[in-house]
Design an enzyme around this catalytic site. Structure first.
Site: not given
Length: 855
Positions: A271, A196, A635
C-alpha cells in the site's frame, strides 16, 4: 547509496542504525513485555507547549530564547534558558534543546508518579504536541491523570488504510507540468511525507539516477534514513530522502509479526509503495504486469522528493500512538506535505470529532506550515460516513476516471457478458466448451470435497483429460476477498490442467466490493455482476447433457470465447463519485450532529489506479511478485492531491496550507467529460444503475483541476489562530483546547461557518445568519463580480457584488442568509467570483436545516 553518491547531493544524509523500538521501562526493567492483564496504551498530553508552538510563539513575540517563554532547566546538561529555536521552513526545523528538555520532563514525571511500578513508555512527542504514549494499568492511569502537569489522557485506538493515465486525465502533461518546466522539474525541492506501510526503495519509481540533471536533496529537509537488515545503507537517495518506522504500540500489544510486518521502513504490504508512487513516482516508468505492457507510469509531482514514515502494517493496520509519533517526526523533519491514506476505525469519542490526537497533531503541523491531506475513507455511500473531520485537513474522496479495462465473454447463445481481467482473449473466433470445476473432478466424483475446489484452488483433484482445451469455470467467493483463495492460484490450476482459459462467476454473497481488473497470463475474466453471473450459469447448466438413468453429465454443450481485456477503453462517463467514497455532511460528534464544515473537500482519481508495487507486497495476492498493481480506494485519491499540492508549493513557496487548500478547492471541475453534472454512485450493488447528480456532500468543491489550481486568482486564507478560535467556540471546549494546545481560550463565538474556508456550510439556519468571506488576490490587479445561486429555502444577499482588487490585497464580502421555509433537508447552491482577466473562484453553498420561526 554509498559515500560517493552522498557527495553528489546538496546535503548529506544522516544514517541511523535501528535495532528496534526504543522503550523506557519503569520499575521492572529488563525485557519489554506485551500488555499485561488490565493494562492499555494511553496517549498523554502535557500542559507545557510543544517545541513547534514554543518556537512560533517566540517568533511572533520577537524573542528567540526559551527563557523568554518560561523554559526552565534542561536534561542531560541542556539549558533551555539559553537555547535558540530555529524557524521551520527552509532551514533546520530542530529546536536546539527544548525537545530533549520535554523528553526529560516526561521521563521525570513517570518516575516520580509511578516510582517502583512497572510501566512502558513507548514514545515521547515533543514537536507538534507535548506528550507521550505509555502502557499503564487503569490504576496507574488514574494516578498519572491527577498530576497537575498532565493536561489530557486518551486510550490509544486503531487505524486502517482506507498510475499510468491519471496524469493525462488531470491535464498535467499539457498544463501544470508545462508551467513547472516539464515532468523533469515538476515538484523539485518539495518533500512529501507519507505516513503509510513503508516503501520498496529498490523500485525504479524511486530511483535518483534516471537523469544527470542537478537534483539536490532539499536543504530544509532534516530527516534521517534508518538502516536495518532489510533496509540497508544506500536505500535512500536524492529521491527517497528519508525513511523511518514506528511500531512501539503494536509491538507492545503483541500483534506485531516481525517476519511479516518488518521492523523497518520496508513495505511488506504494498500500500505505501503504491501511494508514494502516485504522489511523486518518477516519470516514464514502464508498467509491465503478467508479461503485458500497460504504458508508462508517473507520479503527480514526478520530481518531488519522498520521505516515508511507516506506521501501518499488513497484519493489523496501525495504532494512533504510532501514527502520532510518525506525524510528529515528519513535522520535525520539515516535510512540506503530509499525506495520510489512513482513517480511524471508529469515530473519535468525546466533545467533538476534532479532538483526537491525530487531528490535533495535524493542526500543529498546519501551524508549522505543512499542508496535510487525508483520505476520506472507504465507508460510503451512506451520509455522515466521513472518517476525516477537521477543517485544517484536506479531505479527498474517490472518483472514477475515463480509462476502463473491459473484457467480455461471448456465449454460444449470442449473449455477450462484460467482465474484468487484464488478460488476452482466446484464439480467433473459435468457441470453446465450458466446464465447471465441480463437474471435472477425477473418478467421476459428483461434488467437490472442499469449497476451494469449486474456486479452482487445487488441480490435483481435477481430471486433466476432461478439461484440456476447454474453458474452466470457477466460483469467485468471499474467500477471494478475505485472501483465503486467489485468482493467481486458480490460473495455476487452469494451466496445470491445460485449459484454454478461465472464467470466474460471482458468488451471490460477494456484495459491496469493487473488483479491480486482475492480471492474468492466460485468457480469462471475472464476471463482476451477480445478475450477469446468474445468466451465465443458467446458460451453462441448461446446456449440460445428462444420462437419464445416472444423471451423470455426458456432454458439456455450453461454448464461449473470451475477447480479451489488455487494451483500455476511453470515454466512460467520468469523473463520478465511487460508491465506496465516504460522504458528508461532516459529523461534529458522536451524536452525529452536523458540523458547519464541508467534507470531503474534493474528489480525485481513486478507482483502478496503477501504482508501484513492493517486491515484498502481500496486500493483494493477485499482484504478488509484480512491480505494479491496480488498486481502488480513497487511499489512492489522497496521494494524487498530495502531488498536486507539491506543484502548488513549488510555484508558490510562501503559500500557507490554507492557501493551497483554497487554490485546489476554488478551481475544481463541476462537470464530467461530456459536460453533464458529475454523478455519484448511491449503492454497493450495481452502482451505475443508481447514480444521481453529486452534491457537495459527495464531491466537496468538485473534481481536482491541477492546471487551474496553479493560477487561482483569489484565495481564501485561514490561520492557525482561526482554527484555534473555532475550537474555542465549541460549547464546553475550553479545557480540552487548552489540554491539546497549551493555550487558554478567550471568549469565542466562532463556528465552522465563520472560518474563512473556500465553501459555506450551515448546519442549522435559524432564521438569519451573516457570513463573511475574505479573498486575497495572488494574481495581477483585477475587477471581480460576485454572483450566487441560493440553496432551496434560503434567500441570500451579498455586498459588495463588484469590486476591484489590486495584487496582494484583500477584499471582504458579506452574505446575509435568511431561511424562507421550514425544512430539514439539505439544499445546495454556489457563490462565484468572476474576474475580468479570466480568473474565477467558485465555492459551494450548503444549508441543511432551515428554521423560519424559532420555537
Amino acid at each position: 547509496m554509498g559515500a560517493t553518491r552522498r557527495e553528489r547531493c546538496a546535503a548529506p544524509f544522516l544514517w541511523v542504525p535501528v535495532l528496534g523500538a526504543a522503550l523506557l521501562l519503569g520499575g521492572g526493567g529488563g525485557v519489554v513485555r506485551g500488555l499485561e492483564e488490565g493494562a492499555a496504551v494511553y496517549i498523554v498530553t502535557m500542559k507545557q507547549a510543544a517545541a513547534s508552538h514554543k518556537r512560533l510563539d517566540l517568533e511572533r513575540s520577537g524573542s528567540t530564547s526559551v527563557a523568554a517563554a518560561g523554559g526552565g532547566g534542561g536534561a542531560d546538561g541542556d539549558t533551555p534558558a539559553t537555547s535558540v529555536l530555529r524557524k521551520p521552513r527552509h532551514g533546520s526545523s530542530k529546536p536546539l534543546n527544548y525537545g530533549s528538555y520535554l523528553v526529560h520532563l516526561h521521563n521525570s514525571l513517570l518516575k516520580k508518579t509511578l516510582r517502583g511500578e512497572h510501566y512502558i513508555k513507548l514514545y515521547s512527542y515533543h514537536y507538534l504536541i507535548n506528550g507521550f504514549a505509555v502502557v499503564l494499568t487503569s490504576q496507574q492511569a488514574e494516578k498519572l491523570y491527577r498530576r497537575k502537569e498532565v493536561a489530557n489522557m486518551m486510550l490509544d485506538f486503531s487505524v486502517r488504510t482506507a498510475t499510468t493515465y491519471t496524469p493525462e486525465f488531470l491535464g498535467l502533461p499539457q498544463g501544470a507540468w508545462v508551467q513547472e518546466g516539464g515532468p523533469q522539474c515538476a515538484g523539485q525541492g518539495v518533500v512529501i511525507g507519507l505516513i503509510d506501510t513503508g516503501i520498496d526503495p529498490n523500485h525504479p519509481s524511486f530511483a535518483d539516477d534516471l537523469t544527470t540533471d542537478n537534483y539536490p536533496v532539499p536543504a530544509h529537509y532534516a530527516g534521517n534514513c534508518e538502516v536495518t537488515n532489510d533496509f540497508p545503507s544506500g536505500s535512500c537517495n536524492r529521491k527517497l530522502v528519508g525513511a523511518r518506522h514506528f511500531a512501539a504500540s503494536a509491538i507492545t500489544r503483541g500483534v506485531f509479526n516481525a517476519s511479516q510486518d518488518l521492523a523497518s521502513p520496508s513495505d511488506s504490504d504494498g500500500h505505501g509503495t503504491h501511494t508514494a508512487s502516485i504522489a511523486a513516482g518518477n516519470h516514464g516508468i514502464p508498467v509491465i504486469v503478467a508479461g503485458h505492457h500497460f504504458g508508462n507510469a508517473s507520479g503527480m509531482a514526478p520530481r518531488a522528493h519522498i520521505a516515508v514514515y511507516k506506521a501501518l502494517y499488513k497484519g493489523f493496520g496501525g495504532f494512533a500512538a504510532d501514527v502520532v509519533a510518525a506525524i510528529d517526526q515528519a513535522a520535525e523533519d520539515n516535510v512540506d506535505v503530509i499525506s495520510l491514506s489512513i482513517t480511524p476505525n471508529r469515530r473519535p469519542p468525546g466533545l467533538a470529532t476534532f479532538f483526537n490526537p491525530i487531528d490535533m497533531a495535524l493542526m500543529s503541523a498546519v501551524k508549522a506550515g505543512i499542508f496535510v491531506v487525508q483520505a476520506a475513507g472507504n465507508t460510503g455511500p451512506s451520509p455522515k460516513s466521513m472518517s476525516s473531520y477537521s477543517p485544517w485537513i484536506f479531505t479527498v474522496g474517490a472518483s472514477a476516471h475515463d480509462r476502463e479495462y473491459k473484457n467480455y465473454v461471448v456465449l454460444g447463445n449470442n449473449l455477450t457478458i462484460p467482465g474484468v481481467g487484464l488478460a488476452p482473449g482466446t484464439d480467433g473466433d473459435s468457441m470453446y466448451n465450458l466446464i465447471a470445476a465441480p463437474h471435472a473432478l477425477k473418478n467421476y466424483t459428483t461434488s467437490p470435497i472442499e469449497m476451494s475446489l469449486g474456486e479452482c484452488q487445487d488441480s490435483s483433484h481435477l481430471d486433466k483429460d476432461l478439461i484440456s482445451g476447454k474453458i474452466l469455470v470457477c466460483s469467485y467467493s468471499i474467500r477471494f476477498v478475505l485472501g483465503l483463495s486467489s485468482v493467481k492460484q486458480a490460473l495455476d490450476t487452469a494451466k496445470n490442467v491445460s485449459s484454454a482459459g478461465v472464467i470466474f462467476y460471482l458468488d451471490p454473497f460477494v456484495l459491496g466490493f469493487q473488483l479491480n481488473p486482475t492480471p492474468m497470463d492466460i485468457p480469462g475474466l471475472i464476471i463482476p455482476s451477480s445478475d450477469d453471473s446468474k445468466i451465465f450459469l443458467s446458460y451453462y447448466n441448461e446446456s449440460l447433457v445428462r444420462d437419464e438413468t445416472s444423471n451423470r453429465i455426458v456432454s458439456f454443450g455450453a461454448v464461449a470465447k473470451i475477447l480479451g481485456g489488455l487494451e483500455p477503453n476511453y470515454g466512460s462517463t467520468s469523473p463520478k463519485v465511487m460508491f465506496y467514497s465516504a460522504r458528508g455532511p461532516d459529523p461534529e460528534d458522536n451524536t452525529l450532529a452536523n458540523a458547519d464544515i464541508l467534507k470531503p473537500n474534493l474528489i480525485a482519481p481513486g478507482s483502478s489506479i496503477w501504482g508501484a508495487w513492493s517486491s515484498l507486497g502481500l496486500d493483494s495476492a493477485e499482484f504478488t511478485g509484480e512491480s505494479f498493481a491496480m488498486l481502488s480506494g480513497t487511499s489512492m485519491a489522497a496521494p494524487h492531491v498530495a502531488g498536486l499540492a507539491a506543484l502548488i508549493k513549488q510555484k508558490f513557496p510562501s503559500f500557507s496550507p490554507a492557501a493551497i487548500i483554497s487554490a485546489l478547492s476554488t478551481t475544481t471541475t463541476l462537470s464530467d467529460r461530456q459536460g453533464s453534472p458529475i454523478m455519484s454512485q448511491r449503492t454497493y450493488s450495481n452502482p451505475d444503475s443508481t447514480q444521481t447528480p453529486a452534491t457537495p456532500f459527495d464531491m466537496g468543491n468538485g473534481f481536482a483541476n491541477a492546471t487551474a489550481a496553479l493560477d487561482p486568482g483569489l484565495i481564501f486564507d485561514c490561520s492557525y489562530d482561526d482554527y484555534f478560535s473555532f475550537l474555542c467556540g465549541i460549547n464546553g471546549s475550553g479545557p480540552v483546547v487548552t489540554n491539546y494546545t497549551g493555550n487558554n481560550c478567550g471568549v469565542s463565538t466562532m463556528t465552522g461557518a465563520d472560518l474563512n474556508l473556500p465553501s459555506i456550510t450551515i448546519a442549522v439556519l435559524n432564521q438569519s445568519r451573516t457570513i463573511t468571506r475574505t479573498v486575497t488576490n495572488v494574481a495581477s490587479d483585477e475587477n471581480y463580480t460576485v454572483s450566487y445561486n441560493a440553496p432551496y429555502g434560503v434567500a441570500v444577499s451579498a455586498a459588495p457584488t463588484q469590486f476591484f482588487i489590486p495584487s496582494g490585497q484583500k477584499q471582504a464580502v458579506t452574505f446575509v442568509v435568511n431561511a424562507t421555509t421550514n425544512n430539514s433537508s439539505a439544499s445546495f447552491g454556489f457563490v462565484g467570483f468572476y474576474g475580468d482577466r479570466g480568473h474565477q473562484a467558485i465555492i459551494p453553498f450548503s444549508v441543511m436545516s432551515k428554521v423560519v420561526y424559532s420555537s
